[in-house]
Every structure is written in C-alpha cells, then in structure tokens.
Enzyme design. Structure first.
Site, PDB file in Angstrom:
ATOM      1  N   ASN A   1      -0.414  13.400   1.974  1.00 14.90           N
ATOM      2  CA  ASN A   1       0.263  12.708   3.070  1.00 14.90           C
ATOM      3  C   ASN A   1       0.588  13.742   4.148  1.00 14.90           C
ATOM      4  O   ASN A   1       1.604  14.440   4.086  1.00 14.90           O
ATOM      5  CB  ASN A   1       1.536  12.032   2.554  1.00 14.90           C
ATOM      6  CG  ASN A   1       1.232  10.882   1.624  1.00 14.90           C
ATOM      7  OD1 ASN A   1       0.851   9.798   2.057  1.00 14.90           O
ATOM      8  ND2 ASN A   1       1.381  11.122   0.324  1.00 14.90           N
ATOM      9  N   GLU A   2      -0.314  13.840   5.107  1.00  8.91           N
ATOM     10  CA  GLU A   2      -0.221  14.867   6.138  1.00  8.91           C
ATOM     11  C   GLU A   2       0.793  14.463   7.216  1.00  8.91           C
ATOM     12  O   GLU A   2       1.288  13.328   7.233  1.00  8.91           O
ATOM     13  CB  GLU A   2      -1.602  15.075   6.769  1.00  8.91           C
ATOM     14  CG  GLU A   2      -2.661  15.568   5.803  1.00  8.91           C
ATOM     15  CD  GLU A   2      -2.547  17.055   5.482  1.00  8.91           C
ATOM     16  OE1 GLU A   2      -1.475  17.648   5.683  1.00  8.91           O
ATOM     17  OE2 GLU A   2      -3.549  17.625   5.010  1.00  8.91           O
ATOM     18  N   PRO A   3       1.134  15.405   8.120  1.00 10.91           N
ATOM     19  CA  PRO A   3       2.022  15.063   9.226  1.00 10.91           C
ATOM     20  C   PRO A   3       1.573  13.786   9.939  1.00 10.91           C
ATOM     21  O   PRO A   3       0.379  13.599  10.219  1.00 10.91           O
ATOM     22  CB  PRO A   3       1.911  16.289  10.144  1.00 10.91           C
ATOM     23  CG  PRO A   3       1.656  17.417   9.201  1.00 10.91           C
ATOM     24  CD  PRO A   3       0.775  16.844   8.135  1.00 10.91           C
TER      25      PRO A   3
END
Length: 639
Positions: free
Chosen positions: A162-164
């Site tokens: 879950n990236e930025p």
C-alpha cells in the site's frame, strides 16, 4: 508513578511501541506471541488465522517458529495463513517470488496443511485479478477475519504494498509500485529494470480488520520512516500513519530502528535525564545545531527554551558546560590517525606509542577502503606506519557482464599477440557469449564468469592500494567463503571465515584495526564482515598478548556517517588529499558509470564520499571549530 513516567516519555508517540536491543530478541518475542495464539486456539478447537509478511524483516520470526515446531512440538495443523502481497506478474518458482520465499522460510519446515496457505497469485491474467481479489477478501471474512497480522514497513511508509496515496479503507487489489520501493528491491532482481512495476496487495482496510497487528522494523535505515509513522500526522503520503487509528496495533522495533523517536533521539524533551557525559555531549551538539549557534555562543536561554534547563541547573554555568563539550570535540580532531610521535596523548584519540604502528584496514568489498577512509589510509602510509589492507570478499557479483566480455576479449588478443594458443580462451568466451543473453535476473554466473569478475575487482583493488602507497605483500585478498556463492544471497558465516581472519591477524599482529562499522549497508555484507573480525579478535584475546594492545576503529561506508556526538576520531583532509582520495577511488573502474548495485542514491561512490566528508567538516565548522575541506570520521569499538 512508573506508568505516569512512561506516558510522559512516550507522549509524542501516537501508538504503542516496544523496543528490543536487537532483531533476534524482538523476533523471538513476536514468534512467542504467535505460538501462544496458535496454542490457545488449539485448546479451544479453533483455527488461528494469520496474516503474514515477506522480506528480510520477518525471516528471524519464521526461523524461530520453525524451531518451536521442531524442538517444542508447536503444530500448525490448525493454522490458516494469508500473505500480504505478491509481485505482478510473478511465477511462483521464480527466485523473487513470495510463494518461494514463504516455502523456503516457513512452510516447507512445518506441518501446515497446504490447503490452508493463501498467497496472491502473480500468474493471473489482468482480467482475472479483480475477481481473485474479491475472493481473497471473502475467504478472510468467511473465516472470521485475521487473528493476527504481521507487517514490515517500507521506506515510503508502505505496509504490504500500500504505497503513498493508498486509501485507509482500501481492499485487496492490483497496485503500481513506488519508484523507491522498486529501487529497494533492485538487488534481489539484478537491477531495478527487472523489478515488476505492479503487485497484488491486501488493502489497508483489510489489515485494519485484524484483531491484532504487529509492525516490525529493524536497523537505522528504517528509523526516519518509523518516526513519521509513530509520531507524524495522519497522511496518505505515509500509509503506515493510518495504523495510529487502530486500537489493536503495536510497533516492535530494535534500538537502531527506534533511534529517531523523540524519547531516544532527544530524551531531554520528554523526561528528566541522568546526565552522563555521552548524553550531555549529544544534547549540547543538538542544541547548537538546533539554534544555529556555535557551541561557545550558547547561552542560558538557549538551554531553558529547548528542554535543557535541568542540565543547566544540575551542572551550573552553561558556559562551563559549553567549554567542556567544546574541548571534548576538539580532542577528536587529529592529523595523526596513527598517533603523534612524542606528543602528550592524554587528549588525543590515538596513542603516541609505539610511534610506528602495525595497522590493518579490513575492506568488506574491494573498494570500501578507499571510499570510506582513503584519506586516512594514505595519511597512515605517508606517516610511516606499517599498513596492511585486507579485502574480505571478492565483490564478484558487482561487475557488469559486458565488462567480462571486454576483459576476455583483451586476454584473447594478448595471447594471440604473444604467439600463444587462444583456443581454450575462445571456447570459454563463446560459452560466455551464449550464456549472458539468456541469463535470468540474479541467476548465478558460470564459474568462469565469476572468476573473471573477481579478477577485475582484484586488479582494481591492487591499483587502489598501490596508489595509496602499499607494497604488494601488504595487500591481502581473503575471499571469505561465506560470500563465494555466486549469488546475491550469501551463505551463513562459518568457522572457516573466522579462522581465516584469525590467521591474518596473527600474521600482522596489529596495534590498529580499521573495520567497516556501516551496519545500515543495504547489501548486509558490512555487518557480516565486521562480526567476523570481532569474533576473531575475541578468540585471539584469550591466548595472545598482543591483542590487549590492539584498538579497533570503525569507519562508515558510502551510505551514512556517524552522528557528530559519536565521532571519536576526525581526520581532516586538505583539498589535495581529497583529490588523491578521488583518484584512488577512480582505480575501481567497474564501480563507475554506474555501479551494478548503486542503491537508491544515483551519485557515484566518489561523489558520495566527497559529499559525506565535506558535510562532516561543515558540521564541525558550524559548531565553532576550524574550517577544513573534508573530514573522515571514526568511532572506537571495545571488544
């Protein structure tokens, strides 16, 4: 009262944090919690539903769970697992596959029912991914949700993948990986260009539903993002901050990963302190840097307005404190890293006697010596010390394939020019030309290619050490066995690695040992090599008298420098010495334009070294000390 003190100390922390001295102790504690959950569920005739993570962080947890299974009869028959993520696309048998990782680290060694293992499928067509993700979520819900979710944290603040920008209510889905995440994975894939651009990941919302969440982080490389996650504001730019909203989360850290948290970095801001000398030095340096004032210009208001009133009250006039700390830092600066002959050494970092010391510089890779302490290396030689350098590993994984072909082509031409028979070389060359285009990312090279890569690194190291002034018989190539796997993944350290190191130390009998104390080295080789040296010295100390007079100095590599308060010896370099050091680094041509494994920093190694050495000198300058072009820094290790 103890509880109130703890709350005061952790008031900047927005979620529970437990800190252990090292990753092994922390991992054993996490594994014990998992084992208790499994056994409690077994006693009730229930399944334990676990969310599992991959990467370096949980490896020791899985190793301890395997040990508990083998030695303490922990059964996994009632365990159902869901992994966080998988690269996309990814074949399960690929070296970088999380299916393979989980099998090698855990599943192949325990009695889990294979039907109870769930890992995102990296082989799906894009059209099938949405349905798969819905099914993944549904299966977790049917089982009543996750009992426990294990997490690591990426330097972008990602949990899972879950990236930025990820939403706090996101579910399992296909995502695009952040460039930094791909750079961090580059070594596993033989280069960032080979890292998949996408992954399938559980969502933050899925993770949040777990009844218990444990996020683990080890080493100082993770410290900045841990601070943001624990003490920062909620932000989609740091997805791990969403965990602050959970009542069921705990961060489990080792001391380096926790080092940027307020209670460790600046404890005087949150509690009354016991002001030993090290803490006092750290605080005064921090204060001078924080207010932008040289140490000797700090005044009582600076102390009082920045959480250090207690120090001023306990120890009297702040000017006397300033002078004390100023003198201590001044005494770290020396142009005589081997000790100044005939001088009073009570206020110097190194002993004056013996005037000519036997020194050995251990270099984990064939270029760490000149990159990290090339100026000091040459200063020791120039000042007449008996200097040796020992290259602990061949560094043969960090050479481009086309360099191999170029060198073999040279060898063929040279052999023919000298009237020799190059038939055998031509055959080897043909095999190389056939192998290299078909080589998979991180596939081990053939023995011949490994040899050539090792020869390239060796000749470069010879050139660098000779440029520093060493005779060939003072240049040692150890080729420690743990490294010589032909793969990025290395073997565990063996007794042979330690014995080879002991033999060299016995041969030289040094009064000074320099070793890479760069434990945040992203490749992991530095800390392995350092631990081998320490163990060798400890064993020798039991039987050999000379070891009692041997000092071990740590230097840092291309990634980080010591904090100013940690530095015990600072060796200034003139502009000419900076240039000489640059030329020594240039001898390592295979590590330029660019290196095979540069990490996320795209500067060349000589640029990183010069920038770091300049920054160290500027830090001293801002504190009120003489202005130098550059400084190399060292910290003594007591073994």
């Amino acid at each position: 009262m103890a509880r109130l003190n703890l709350l005061e100390e952790t008031r900047y922390e927005k979620l529970p944090v437990t800190v252990y001295p090292n990753p092994i102790e922390a991992s054993i504690a996490v594994a014990a919690r998992i084992a208790k959950l499994i056994r409690d569920k077994q006693a009730k005739g229930q399944n334990a539903v676990l969310g599992l993570a991959t990467g370096v962080t949980p490896i020791s947890v899985y190793a301890e769970l395997v040990r508990l299974h083998r030695e303490e009869a922990l059964s996994f028959k009632n365990v159902i697992t869901f992994n966080l993520d998988e690269y996309y696309p990814m074949q399960p048998a690929a070296a970088q596959s999380y299916v393979r990782f989980m099998n090698e680290q855990l599943f192949d060694h325990i009695d889990i029912d294979r039907a109870n293992i769930h890992i995102p499928d990296g082989t799906l067509t894009q059209e099938d991914i949405v349905a798969f993700c819905v099914s993944y979520e549904k299966r977790i819900e049917e089982l009543g949700g996750l009992d426990l979710q294990i997490l690591g944290i990426g330097r972008t603040g990602h949990i899972g993948f879950n990236e930025p920008g990820s939403a706090p209510n996101s579910g399992t889905r296909l995502v695009t990986l952040d460039d930094m995440t791909r750079a961090d994975a580059a070594r596993d894939f033989g280069g960032k260009q080979n890292v998949p651009a996408k992954a399938i990941t559980m969502g933050i919302g899925t993770i949040f539903k777990a009844r218990e969440i444990i996020l683990m982080a080890w080493n100082s490389k993770k410290a900045p993002i841990v601070k943001k996650a624990v003490e920062g504001e909620l932000s989609a730019e740091v997805p791990a901050t969403y965990l602050q909203l959970s009542d069921n989360v705990e961060f489990i850290l080792d001391e380096p990963a926790a080092s940027q948290l307020t209670r460790f970095k600046t404890p005087w801001l949150v509690k009354d302190c016991v002001w030993d000398n090290e803490l006092k030095k750290k605080a005064v340096i921090w204060l001078a840097e924080h207010v932008g004032t040289p140490i000797l210009k700090l005044v009582a208001d600076d102390y009082n307005n920045h959480g250090m009133a207690q120090l001023a009250v306990d120890q009297g006039l702040v000017y006397n404190i300033n002078i004390d700390i100023f003198n201590q830092i001044q005494h770290t600066i020396t142009g005589w890293p081997g000790g100044k002959p005939g001088a009073d050494d009570t206020q110097r970092p190194e002993r004056a006697s013996p005037e000519k010391k036997r020194s050995i510089i251990f270099s984990p890779h064939p270029d760490d010596d000149v990159i990290s302490m090339g100026g000091t290396f040459m200063r020791l030689v120039d000042q007449g010390h008996d200097v040796h350098v020992a290259y602990q590993t061949s560094g043969n994984t960090a050479v481009w394939d086309d360099d191999v072909l170029r060198y073999v082509e040279f060898a063929i031409d040279f052999e023919q020019k000298m009237g020799g028979d190059a038939t055998r070389l031509k055959s080897i060359y043909a095999d190389m030309r056939a192998f290299i285009p078909q080589k998979l990312p991180n596939q081990p090279d053939t023995p011949e290619i490994r040899d050539v890569k090792g020869f390239i690194r060796k000749t470069e190291a010879l050139a660098g050490a000779r440029f520093a002034g060493l005779a060939d018989h003072h240049i040692h190539f150890m080729a420690l066995p743990f490294y010589e796997t032909g793969k990025v993944k290395k073997n565990p350290v063996s007794d042979e690695d330690i014995k080879l190191t002991m033999q060299l130390l016995q041969q030289v009998k040094p009064q000074q040992v320099f070793a890479a104390g760069d434990f945040a080295d992203p490749h992991g080789t530095h800390i392995v090599c350092f631990n081998i040296i320490v163990e060798a010295l400890r064993r020798l100390r039991q039987t050999e008298e000379w070891v009692k007079d041997c000092w071990l100095w740590m230097y840092r590599g291309a990634w980080f420098e010591f904090e100013t308060h940690e530095i015990e010896m600072a060796v200034p370099l003139s502009p000419d010495e900076v240039l000489r050091k640059r030329y020594a680094i240039f001898k390592h041509q295979s590590q330029k334009d660019p290196a095979v494994f540069p990490g996320e920093d795209q500067r060349e190694f000589w640029q990183r070294a010069e920038d770091r050495n300049r920054d160290t000198a500027e830090r001293y300058d801002r504190l009120g000390f003489a202005e130098y072009a550059a400084m190399e820094a060292f910290k003594r290790y007591y073994f």
